[in-house]
Motif scaffolding. Structure first.
Motif, short mmCIF file in Angstrom:
data_model
loop_
_atom_site.label_atom_id
_atom_site.label_comp_id
_atom_site.label_asym_id
_atom_site.label_seq_id
_atom_site.Cartn_x
_atom_site.Cartn_y
_atom_site.Cartn_z
N ALA B 176 -4.88 53.08 1.76
CA ALA B 176 -4.71 52.61 3.14
C ALA B 176 -3.44 53.18 3.76
CB ALA B 176 -4.66 51.08 3.17
N THR B 256 -9.27 52.47 2.20
CA THR B 256 -10.14 52.57 3.37
C THR B 256 -10.99 53.81 3.22
OG1 THR B 256 -8.31 53.66 4.50
CG2 THR B 256 -8.83 51.39 5.16
N SER B 257 -12.03 53.85 4.02
CA SER B 257 -12.87 55.05 4.00
C SER B 257 -12.91 55.62 5.42
CB SER B 257 -14.28 54.72 3.52
OG SER B 257 -14.84 53.73 4.34
#
Lengths: 299, 299
Positions: B176, B256-257
């Motif tokens: 992140a 996160t993606s």
DNA sequence: AGCAACGATACCCGCACGGTATCGGGGCGG
DNA sequence: CCGCCCCGATACCGTGCGGGTATCGTTGCT
């Protein structure tokens, strides 16, 4: 998402029973009046539905698995019970009567096939036939004498629903020794000076107009008034009158028919009172449209 | 000529039983998970098939005729016997076992719905789940460890039949706090100099190529070799590696993606050995395609 | 009289069923 | 041993039916 997925219906079970008894897809398909590929597919679907193999396939034939043998027994009894349900319910419903009116020879040979097919489907129902003459194109529908009528258009259809079963070309009937009897085809006005049948006064106007020959002859009104097929034929033979007929009919010795180029075809119809929705009538109409080809509904 | 005309199948009887119990077309339709008009029509057809009225209709409701009452009893027992047939046959077939292979989290939440739907249809069948790691995209299909696999394309499908269940966009997983973590979307080559997961040597080449990040990184081969989802996530968190994932997944805290604009979507597929045509497998595939949307078959 | 409830009807669409054409593969004869 | 044949499986196509939405006709209640 379509999660019903319940394929084990009676039809599929009938298929399986046939295959289980023939042990051969091709023969079973013949027995079921269908072809082999959809039968194979139906059995496959039944197997995936039940989640087990029912048949051992080999290029030389088919054998039942234990599950298949079990299903065969169960399915036969289930199908028998299903038939039992039919007979039980129709028996409770009691012996209903369906009165069918026919207009002279409108029904002809197909009428007997129709009656046979209908009796097969409703063994307990009584079917009465009432043959009408040319005084009433509805063959007794309006007066309540019959429940359903096999007759010929056109006539006043207010309050009546009809379905066209077939459309027949119309020709003129002549004595075989008539000068025009050898013609390939005729026009109506070539016969305008002959004496033509008249239908009785008071019958349906549209119907009377259609069947009473060319307008000029109808206007003169010098032809005999006929009520039955017999009267028509006799008057042609005896005094050389001419008359209309659907070309599908066989004629007695001494008479021939010639096609008319300018007369619209005549519709063979099945008719019933629009307010009358009894299942027996619906079923009769259903069978009739099946026996004849497809048909369209009107009025 | 279409003279089969046998409408009294189990489905129609189920419809009638529902109406007979509710005495109300609308409520019966709700119970049957359908709408009122086709239900009305089906009952009408049943009546014309049997040739008798089953229900007295009135705007205030519905009442059974005597024939209807008779059919209600008969139909209930017949339907019960039909269910009996199902259980009897599957019982005779014995407790078959279906082994389903899943590739890591390929199945995710839908997998549980799938298993539930399948168990409902085949209560007697045992379903074993075997979860595979990234060393085998077929999850044990080729070695015969499993009968059917829920996994992700692409992989070598010679001898294997697959059906695409869904197509998911693929993204990159980052910490992140990665400088690129806030981007709306990324291109693969923007991350070519990062360390990327590598899949173990010897796995399916097409599959390895698809999932091993950009070609340059795969060439270098300086990323950790991963076998499980856990290993992937840990290595991202610990040493800042990046990796591919289908965007449908929930990610743990700290990751996160980001969507990739130049990576083709990944197909979630169901696969089985082409020679294996067991009904249990067919049924499982059937249920799977129903649970996911429509699907197309390949290879 | 107006409205609400309920079943029937009209019309449309997607799919499943049945059709034709063809394949695959095992058995048997030349 | 090769080729033909038999039989079930597959592919593909067209149509009828089973489902949907929208609307109507009738009846009973307010």
């Amino acid at each position: 998402m379509r999660v019903s997925l319940l394929l084990m219906d009676l039809r599929t079970l009938r298929y399986f029973v046939a295959v289980a008894e023939e042990l051969h897809f091709g023969r079973a398909a013949v027995r079921l009046h269908m072809t082999q590929p959809p039968l194979s597919r139906a059995i496959q679907q039944l197997e995936t539905d039940l989640g087990c193999t029912l048949l051992h396939r080999s290029p030389s034939g088919v054998a039942l698995t234990t599950a298949g043998a079990a299903l065969y027994d169960e399915a036969r009894t289930l199908l028998a019970q299903a038939e039992h349900v039919r007979t039980r319910v129709t028996a409770v419903a009691g012996a209903a009567t369906l009165t069918v009116g026919t207009l002279a020879d409108s029904a002809e040979q197909a009428g007997t096939r129709l009656a046979a097919a209908y009796r097969q489907r409703h063994p307990t129902a009584r079917v009465r036939i009432r043959e009408a003459d040319f005084t009433d194109p509805t063959a007794g529908l309006r007066t309540g004498l019959v429940d359903v009528a096999l007759t010929r258009a056109p006539f006043d259809t207010t309050g009546i629903t009809i379905r066209v079963l077939r459309s027949d070309p119309v020709g003129v009937v002549l004595r075989a020794d008539d000068p025009l009897a050898d013609r390939e085809s005729l026009r109506l006005d070539e016969l305008a000076d002959r004496r033509w049948f008249q239908l009785p006064e008071g019958t349906d106007p549209a119907w009377r107009a259609y069947w009473s020959g060319p307008p000029a002859a109808a206007e003169r009104g010098d032809g005999p008034v006929v009520r039955t097929v017999h009267e028509c034929l006799q008057s042609i033979l005896w005094d050389g009158t001419v008359g209309l007929t659907s070309l599908a009919h066989a004629l007695p010795e001494g008479l021939t028919s010639v096609a008319l180029t300018d007369k619209p075809s005549s519709d063979l119809v099945i008719a019933w009172n629009s307010t009358d929705t009894s299942p027996l009538i619906r079923s009769f109409v259903h069978v009739a449209t099946a026996v004849y080809g497809a048909a369209r509904k009107t009025t």
